[in-house]
Write a protein that holds these residues in place. Structure first.
Motif, short mmCIF file in Angstrom:
data_model
loop_
_atom_site.label_atom_id
_atom_site.label_comp_id
_atom_site.label_asym_id
_atom_site.label_seq_id
_atom_site.Cartn_x
_atom_site.Cartn_y
_atom_site.Cartn_z
N MET A 1 -1.48 3.88 8.64
CA MET A 1 -0.33 3.78 9.51
C MET A 1 0.92 4.65 8.81
N THR A 2 1.57 5.60 9.64
CA THR A 2 2.91 6.19 8.89
C THR A 2 3.84 5.73 8.94
N LYS A 3 5.08 5.86 8.12
CA LYS A 3 6.26 5.18 8.15
C LYS A 3 6.76 5.23 9.45
N GLU A 4 6.41 6.49 10.16
CA GLU A 4 7.11 6.63 11.56
C GLU A 4 6.32 5.86 12.79
N ALA A 5 5.23 5.79 12.45
CA ALA A 5 4.44 4.88 13.30
C ALA A 5 4.84 3.44 13.37
N PHE A 6 5.11 3.04 12.04
CA PHE A 6 5.68 1.65 11.95
C PHE A 6 6.89 1.47 12.43
N GLN A 7 7.87 2.33 12.31
CA GLN A 7 9.15 2.28 12.63
C GLN A 7 9.18 2.37 14.24
N GLN A 8 8.37 3.06 15.23
CA GLN A 8 8.42 3.16 16.39
C GLN A 8 7.82 1.77 16.89
N LYS A 97 -0.09 -4.99 -6.29
CA LYS A 97 -0.72 -3.55 -6.68
C LYS A 97 -2.21 -3.39 -5.81
N PRO A 98 -2.78 -4.39 -5.48
CA PRO A 98 -4.14 -3.98 -4.76
C PRO A 98 -3.93 -3.02 -3.32
N PHE A 99 -2.71 -3.30 -2.99
CA PHE A 99 -2.38 -2.60 -1.50
C PHE A 99 -1.66 -1.23 -1.75
N SER A 100 -1.74 -0.26 -0.84
CA SER A 100 -0.84 0.93 -0.87
C SER A 100 0.05 0.74 0.01
N PHE A 101 1.40 0.64 -0.47
CA PHE A 101 2.39 0.38 -0.16
C PHE A 101 3.16 1.69 0.55
N ILE A 102 3.92 1.80 1.75
CA ILE A 102 4.66 3.05 2.14
C ILE A 102 6.01 2.40 2.25
N LEU A 103 6.88 3.25 1.81
CA LEU A 103 8.30 2.74 1.74
C LEU A 103 8.91 3.22 2.98
N LEU A 104 9.82 2.23 3.40
CA LEU A 104 10.64 2.33 4.82
C LEU A 104 11.81 3.00 4.35
N ASP A 105 12.62 3.37 5.40
CA ASP A 105 14.09 3.67 5.20
C ASP A 105 15.18 2.40 4.92
N ASN A 106 15.97 2.48 3.96
CA ASN A 106 16.90 1.62 3.38
C ASN A 106 17.64 0.93 4.70
N ILE A 107 17.75 -0.23 4.46
CA ILE A 107 18.48 -1.18 5.64
C ILE A 107 19.96 -1.35 4.85
N PRO A 125 12.56 -1.83 2.53
CA PRO A 125 11.32 -2.57 3.14
C PRO A 125 10.22 -1.63 2.79
N ALA A 126 9.05 -2.19 2.75
CA ALA A 126 7.58 -1.44 2.62
C ALA A 126 6.68 -2.22 3.03
N PHE A 127 5.70 -1.54 3.52
CA PHE A 127 4.52 -2.34 4.22
C PHE A 127 3.09 -1.53 3.80
N ALA A 128 2.14 -2.35 4.00
CA ALA A 128 0.75 -1.78 3.45
C ALA A 128 -0.28 -2.42 4.51
N SER A 129 -1.36 -1.66 4.90
CA SER A 129 -2.44 -2.17 5.75
C SER A 129 -3.23 -3.22 5.04
N ALA A 130 -3.79 -3.97 5.70
CA ALA A 130 -4.49 -5.03 5.14
C ALA A 130 -5.51 -5.74 6.18
N ILE A 131 -6.54 -6.38 5.85
CA ILE A 131 -7.33 -7.22 6.80
C ILE A 131 -6.81 -8.76 6.57
N TRP A 132 -6.81 -9.38 7.69
CA TRP A 132 -6.80 -10.79 7.53
C TRP A 132 -8.00 -11.60 7.44
#
Length: 197
Positions: A1-8, A97-107, A125-132
């Motif tokens: 997922m991209t930063k833009e997709a997360f924000q949307q 460290k096991p996850f690939s985080f994407i930084l979001l815009d400053n709040i 904030p930052a987010f990373a894709s994972a599986i529960w």
């Protein structure tokens, strides 16, 4: 997922708040509830027996909400009091460290709470894709339960936020009926306090 997709997706599902977990219960009070991780609302596990109870409770309810093998996002971030500071929480903390985080815009925090923050305070904030998977994220749940880090899980598909903290978990569910269903199902783990805290 991209930063833009997360924000949307965030704007679509949670437009009344920003991705900072302690704000959720205020912004979505009608869809919020909380469980405590240990009997008698004990805050911290002190031995392996208590850790087993804490992780069992957390994994049971989170798996019930997300379902097994469900794609989720892990969201974390860092408070900064100086705009010039470089933020590397997801690189510096071993648990991320096991996850690939994407930084979001400053709040800009003074826009979130003018009384508490000045114009140079921000949160990145930052987010990373994972599986529960049940027990797969126990390391992260332990770190959060010990108040060593902060992070929450979100599924936009299921419209669920799971925000563990040192003492329990806050949930934002898709509607009031769903919230009441899960409150009733896990009533033994709820706070006895009138506020639900």
């Amino acid at each position: 997922m991209t930063k833009e997709a997360f924000q949307q997706l965030w704007a679509l599902h949670y437009r009344d708040t920003v991705p900072i977990s302690h704000l959720f219960k205020h912004s979505y009070a009608d869809r919020w509830f909380r469980i405590h991780s240990l009997p008698e609302s004990k805050r911290y596990a002190e031995n392996e027996e208590e850790w087993e109870i804490l992780l069992s409770r957390q994994n049971e309810i989170i798996t019930d909400l997300f379902g097994p093998d469900t794609p989720i996002l892990i969201v974390t971030g860092e408070y900064c009091w100086d705009e010039s500071k470089s933020i590397h929480i997801t690189e510096e903390e071993e648990i991320f460290k096991p996850f690939s985080f994407i930084l979001l815009d400053n709040i800009e925090l003074n826009k979130v709470g003018k009384e508490q923050y000045n114009e140079h305070n921000f949160y990145r904030p930052a987010f990373a894709s994972a599986i529960w998977k049940r027990n797969y994220h126990d390391g992260l749940l332990r770190e959060i339960a010990n108040d060593n880090t902060r992070a929450f899980f979100v599924s936009f598909d299921k419209n669920v936020i799971v925000a563990p903290y040192d003492g329990g978990i806050d949930f934002i569910l898709k509607d009031i009926l769903t919230k009441e269903k899960y409150k009733n199902k896990f009533v033994k783990w709820l706070s006895e306090h009138e506020s639900g805290l």
